[in-house]
Design a protein around this motif. Structure first.
Motif, PDB file in Angstrom:
ATOM      1  N   ASP A   1     -40.075  77.707  32.837  1.00 61.24           N
ATOM      2  CA  ASP A   1     -41.253  78.279  33.481  1.00 61.24           C
ATOM      3  C   ASP A   1     -40.926  78.522  34.954  1.00 61.24           C
ATOM      4  O   ASP A   1     -40.422  77.619  35.636  1.00 61.24           O
ATOM      5  CB  ASP A   1     -42.449  77.331  33.379  1.00 61.24           C
ATOM      6  CG  ASP A   1     -42.956  77.200  31.955  1.00 61.24           C
ATOM      7  OD1 ASP A   1     -42.871  78.192  31.223  1.00 61.24           O
ATOM      8  OD2 ASP A   1     -43.411  76.107  31.572  1.00 61.24           O
ATOM      9  N   PRO A   2     -41.191  79.723  35.472  1.00 58.72           N
ATOM     10  CA  PRO A   2     -40.834  80.023  36.868  1.00 58.72           C
ATOM     11  C   PRO A   2     -41.888  79.497  37.842  1.00 58.72           C
ATOM     12  O   PRO A   2     -43.093  79.612  37.601  1.00 58.72           O
ATOM     13  CB  PRO A   2     -40.779  81.554  36.892  1.00 58.72           C
ATOM     14  CG  PRO A   2     -41.733  81.976  35.819  1.00 58.72           C
ATOM     15  CD  PRO A   2     -41.713  80.907  34.762  1.00 58.72           C
ATOM     16  N   TYR A   3     -41.422  78.948  38.962  1.00 59.94           N
ATOM     17  CA  TYR A   3     -42.308  78.428  40.003  1.00 59.94           C
ATOM     18  C   TYR A   3     -41.820  78.914  41.368  1.00 59.94           C
ATOM     19  O   TYR A   3     -40.630  79.196  41.559  1.00 59.94           O
ATOM     20  CB  TYR A   3     -42.335  76.896  39.991  1.00 59.94           C
ATOM     21  CG  TYR A   3     -43.031  76.290  38.789  1.00 59.94           C
ATOM     22  CD1 TYR A   3     -44.382  76.004  38.823  1.00 59.94           C
ATOM     23  CD2 TYR A   3     -42.324  76.014  37.630  1.00 59.94           C
ATOM     24  CE1 TYR A   3     -45.023  75.438  37.727  1.00 59.94           C
ATOM     25  CE2 TYR A   3     -42.949  75.468  36.525  1.00 59.94           C
ATOM     26  CZ  TYR A   3     -44.296  75.181  36.580  1.00 59.94           C
ATOM     27  OH  TYR A   3     -44.924  74.631  35.489  1.00 59.94           O
ATOM     28  N   MET A   4     -42.763  78.983  42.302  1.00 60.60           N
ATOM     29  CA  MET A   4     -42.433  79.311  43.686  1.00 60.60           C
ATOM     30  C   MET A   4     -43.041  78.238  44.591  1.00 60.60           C
ATOM     31  O   MET A   4     -44.226  77.912  44.477  1.00 60.60           O
ATOM     32  CB  MET A   4     -42.983  80.682  44.085  1.00 60.60           C
ATOM     33  CG  MET A   4     -42.619  81.082  45.518  1.00 60.60           C
ATOM     34  SD  MET A   4     -43.056  82.806  45.899  1.00 60.60           S
ATOM     35  CE  MET A   4     -44.845  82.704  45.856  1.00 60.60           C
ATOM     36  N   SER A   5     -42.215  77.688  45.469  1.00 59.21           N
ATOM     37  CA  SER A   5     -42.679  76.626  46.354  1.00 59.21           C
ATOM     38  C   SER A   5     -42.994  77.188  47.734  1.00 59.21           C
ATOM     39  O   SER A   5     -42.482  78.237  48.133  1.00 59.21           O
ATOM     40  CB  SER A   5     -41.613  75.535  46.489  1.00 59.21           C
ATOM     41  OG  SER A   5     -40.511  76.026  47.234  1.00 59.21           O
ATOM     42  N   LEU A   6     -43.843  76.451  48.456  1.00 58.51           N
ATOM     43  CA  LEU A   6     -44.156  76.800  49.844  1.00 58.51           C
ATOM     44  C   LEU A   6     -44.371  75.503  50.606  1.00 58.51           C
ATOM     45  O   LEU A   6     -45.216  74.686  50.233  1.00 58.51           O
ATOM     46  CB  LEU A   6     -45.404  77.675  49.930  1.00 58.51           C
ATOM     47  CG  LEU A   6     -45.818  78.110  51.344  1.00 58.51           C
ATOM     48  CD1 LEU A   6     -44.762  79.035  51.939  1.00 58.51           C
ATOM     49  CD2 LEU A   6     -47.180  78.795  51.337  1.00 58.51           C
ATOM     50  N   THR A   7     -43.596  75.293  51.661  1.00 57.54           N
ATOM     51  CA  THR A   7     -43.777  74.127  52.526  1.00 57.54           C
ATOM     52  C   THR A   7     -44.091  74.604  53.940  1.00 57.54           C
ATOM     53  O   THR A   7     -43.661  75.686  54.342  1.00 57.54           O
ATOM     54  CB  THR A   7     -42.512  73.245  52.558  1.00 57.54           C
ATOM     55  OG1 THR A   7     -41.441  73.965  53.193  1.00 57.54           O
ATOM     56  CG2 THR A   7     -42.080  72.844  51.151  1.00 57.54           C
ATOM     57  N   VAL A   8     -44.835  73.805  54.673  1.00 58.23           N
ATOM     58  CA  VAL A   8     -45.223  74.163  56.039  1.00 58.23           C
ATOM     59  C   VAL A   8     -44.754  73.058  56.981  1.00 58.23           C
ATOM     60  O   VAL A   8     -44.736  71.872  56.614  1.00 58.23           O
ATOM     61  CB  VAL A   8     -46.754  74.365  56.151  1.00 58.23           C
ATOM     62  CG1 VAL A   8     -47.500  73.071  55.878  1.00 58.23           C
ATOM     63  CG2 VAL A   8     -47.143  74.924  57.503  1.00 58.23           C
TER      64      VAL A   8
ATOM     65  N   PRO B   1     -36.347  71.537  52.478  1.00 55.54           N
ATOM     66  CA  PRO B   1     -37.670  71.067  52.038  1.00 55.54           C
ATOM     67  C   PRO B   1     -38.107  71.666  50.706  1.00 55.54           C
ATOM     68  O   PRO B   1     -38.644  70.965  49.846  1.00 55.54           O
ATOM     69  CB  PRO B   1     -38.577  71.499  53.186  1.00 55.54           C
ATOM     70  CG  PRO B   1     -37.695  71.496  54.391  1.00 55.54           C
ATOM     71  CD  PRO B   1     -36.366  71.960  53.895  1.00 55.54           C
ATOM     72  N   SER B   2     -37.869  72.967  50.513  1.00 55.71           N
ATOM     73  CA  SER B   2     -38.220  73.585  49.237  1.00 55.71           C
ATOM     74  C   SER B   2     -37.309  73.099  48.118  1.00 55.71           C
ATOM     75  O   SER B   2     -37.750  72.923  46.970  1.00 55.71           O
ATOM     76  CB  SER B   2     -38.131  75.110  49.348  1.00 55.71           C
ATOM     77  OG  SER B   2     -39.182  75.617  50.149  1.00 55.71           O
TER      78      SER B   2
END
Length: 623
Positions: free
Chosen positions: A194-201, A589-590
């Motif tokens: 399953d494809p996922y996209m991460s986002l960190t700040v 981080p990602s």
């Protein structure tokens, strides 16, 4: 012990002021007024009892007069029950605990334990089914017998969603107050593909502390084109109410689709230093000699990995040769530095490996020749110093972006500098790596971003900015200081006679000093007076020159601590420091988010829904 005559025993007198039941069987002669010689009434023997200690008396009865001893012990228990009717034994305590009523589900204690269990499940990435395991239920029951653990459905549908909502609200409130932030992103496929996209700040808070938050690991079933990724990133930021104009930079790997997405969104992008260094090393490894030596190395390691007998023989050879008892390492194509780690371990254990393989006719061809050993040593010598920089620049807890320019300078001046005593292969590897990095970091926008970050780090300032770029960086600093000046001075606020800002002034009235009477009029005038454009320009120039002329901070000190202490001296520059020093130098981080995702979506949890994966990863990274 000595015996006493029978006639003397008949006239024994009891112990004066005695309360112990044991004195029923002991006494003193009437002539012994100090009562120093204790005499047994049963055997007429003198018993040594210093200061009339009853321990020896009980021991005497237990050894010589069993019937009388048992009688004393029964009488002692009866006296104890009569004198202490409220005393409970451990058995009665346990019985009362077993019979205690369970906590009501609305009680504070029940809520505290339930929240702690939910925290454990989320933070440690445990399966929710853990609460139904017999061992876990026994542990909880042992810790508090009155607590009844809720069902797994309660944790999956009530406790964990409520914890997610609460934590998300706290992070949203924190993000609403930040002026500048940076992000990282990456794409990943789970165990179930399953494809996922991460986002960190990443941002620096008001106390000049580096903060990192994992915002989401969202399901991304669209085609991974630059347009789709650009739209997905904009929607992700909008869901957190993050304004794009406050985004300083996004750090990504060098995938063409991610690069295009950042370009379509008109976002400043920084290439991941770790990924770029990894590609530089891969580029330098394109040599037939290296391909043969590394290929042999992989086969050698594989032969030990799949044979328990050879592992055992390797351990015996290590002990015989007094080598470190280390296992061999396998190269992972996606893990930075794994090839060098494999080669270094093979060179360390070369004698032990040769001893084991030389006894096996079918495996002797795996023993590295002297030519292969020379190639492996050249690779190890070239690459080993580089990996430490990758690890150092991958942290989320301290400033890393300002190190990129100094690290590249260090590569050129010493680490990757070609020496006369090195082999041709070592020199070739170093030259290729350095040329690749120089080419990829020669982009003017990237250079300007890195120069600004280094200039705002009190450890480096303009030390690593090229002479041609000093004037442009100086001009850009001045320009951005002018734009941030009103906000910076407004946040500092007018100062009171005691040197505190109005917002920080305590509510309790302070006792005035004599000098405060002379500062009142001056302070009031300064608070109402605004600087003219010329005065503002002079103040900006003075602040920048004062900063650049001050001594550099030690390279091992934390620049954020320095800015925390000097933000009142440099109010405009401190705002720019928060803006640029929050940028991460790598996209680690990602990458770490996906490592957490891999620990969540295990073989036993492969059916987790994407929204649950996002929630569990979020809680594990942010609790």
């Amino acid at each position: 012990m000595s015996n006493v005559a029978e006639g003397a025993v008949e006239g024994l007198v009891p112990r004066i002021g005695s309360s112990s039941i044991v004195w029923k069987h002991f006494g003193f002669q009437a002539s012994d007024t100090k009562q120093e010689q204790v005499i047994c009434k049963e055997c007429h023997k003198v018993v040594l009892a210093p200061q009339s200690n009853t321990t020896n008396l009980f021991n005497h009865l237990k050894k010589h007069h069993k019937v009388q001893y048992d009688e004393c012990m029964r009488a002692k228990k009866c006296v104890a029950k009569t004198n202490h009717p409220t005393t409970s034994t451990q058995a009665s305590i346990e019985a009362s605990l077993f019979s205690a009523s369970p906590y009501p589900s609305t009680s504070q204690r029940h809520s505290e334990i339930t929240n702690a269990v939910a925290f454990h499940l989320a933070k440690d990435m445990c399966s929710i089914n853990t609460v139904t395991n017999e061992g876990f239920k026994f542990l909880v029951k042992t810790l508090d017998k009155r607590y009844v653990i809720p069902s797994r459905n309660y944790f999956s549908k009530v406790a964990l969603p409520a914890m997610y909502i609460k934590r998300r609200g706290e992070i949203e409130r924190d993000l609403a107050n930040i002026k500048y932030f940076a992000t990282t992103t990456d794409l990943w496929s789970s165990r179930t593909m399953d494809p996922y996209m991460s986002l960190t700040v990443h941002y620096i808070d008001e106390d000049f502390a580096m903060q990192s938050r994992c915002l989401q690991t969202s399901f991304f079933p669209q085609d991974h084109t630059g347009e789709s990724i650009a739209q997905g990133l904009r929607e992700a930021m909008a869901s957190w109410s993050l304004q794009e104009e406050r985004l300083v930079c996004i750090t990504t790997d060098n995938g063409a689709n991610v690069v295009k997405a950042a370009s379509l969104n008109n976002w400043t992008r920084l290439q991941c230093f770790g990924h770029r260094l990894h590609l530089a090393i891969e580029n330098a490894m394109r040599d037939p000699r290296i391909d043969r030596a590394v290929g042999l190395c992989k086969k050698l390691v594989s032969s030990f990995s799949y044979s328990w007998r050879r592992k055992k023989q390797l351990m015996e050879a290590q002990r015989e040769l007094k080598l470190p008892e280390h296992t061999l390492k396998t190269e992972c194509p996606t893990r930075w530095g794994s090839r060098q780690a494999m080669i270094a371990r093979v060179l360390e254990q070369q004698r032990a490996i040769s001893q084991v393989l030389s006894d096996d006719r079918k495996a002797r061809h795996l023993i590295p020749t002297w030519q292969d050993t020379d190639v492996l040593e050249a690779i190890n010598k070239s690459l080993s110093p580089l990996l430490e920089f990758t690890d150092a620049l991958s942290s989320e807890k301290y400033v890393s972006v300002s190190f990129v320019k100094p690290v590249l300078h260090l590569f050129r001046s010493s680490i990757l500098k070609v020496n006369d005593d090195e082999t041709d292969l070592t020199s070739t590897i170093k030259t290729k790596i350095l040329s690749y990095l120089d080419e990829k970091y020669n982009d003017p926008l990237t250079q300007e971003l890195l120069d600004m970050a280094s200039a705002l780090d009190p450890r480096f300032k303009l030390s690593y900015v090229s002479e041609d770029n000093v004037a442009p960086i100086h001009a850009r600093l001045t320009s951005e200081m002018a734009r941030t000046a009103p906000a910076a001075m407004a946040e500092m606020g007018p100062t009171d006679p005691h040197g505190e800002t109005a917002v920080d002034a305590p509510t309790t009235k302070k006792k005035k000093t004599l000098g405060s009477f002379f500062k009142t009029a001056e302070g009031a005038a300064a608070a109402t007076q605004r600087l003219s454009p010329l005065q503002e320009q002079q103040a900006i120039s003075s602040e920048l020159q004062s900063y650049l002329q001050s001594g550099n901070l030690d390279s091992e000190e934390d620049p954020l601590d320095w800015w925390r202490e000097h933000q009142r001296l440099f109010p405009r520059l401190s705002k720019l420091a928060k803006k640029y020093l929050c940028i991460p130098a790598t996209s680690s981080p990602s990458e770490r988010v996906f490592s957490t995702g891999g620990n969540v979506v295990t073989c036993l949890r492969s059916s987790l829904k994407p929204e649950n994966v996002d929630r569990l990863v979020f809680l594990s990274k942010n609790l």
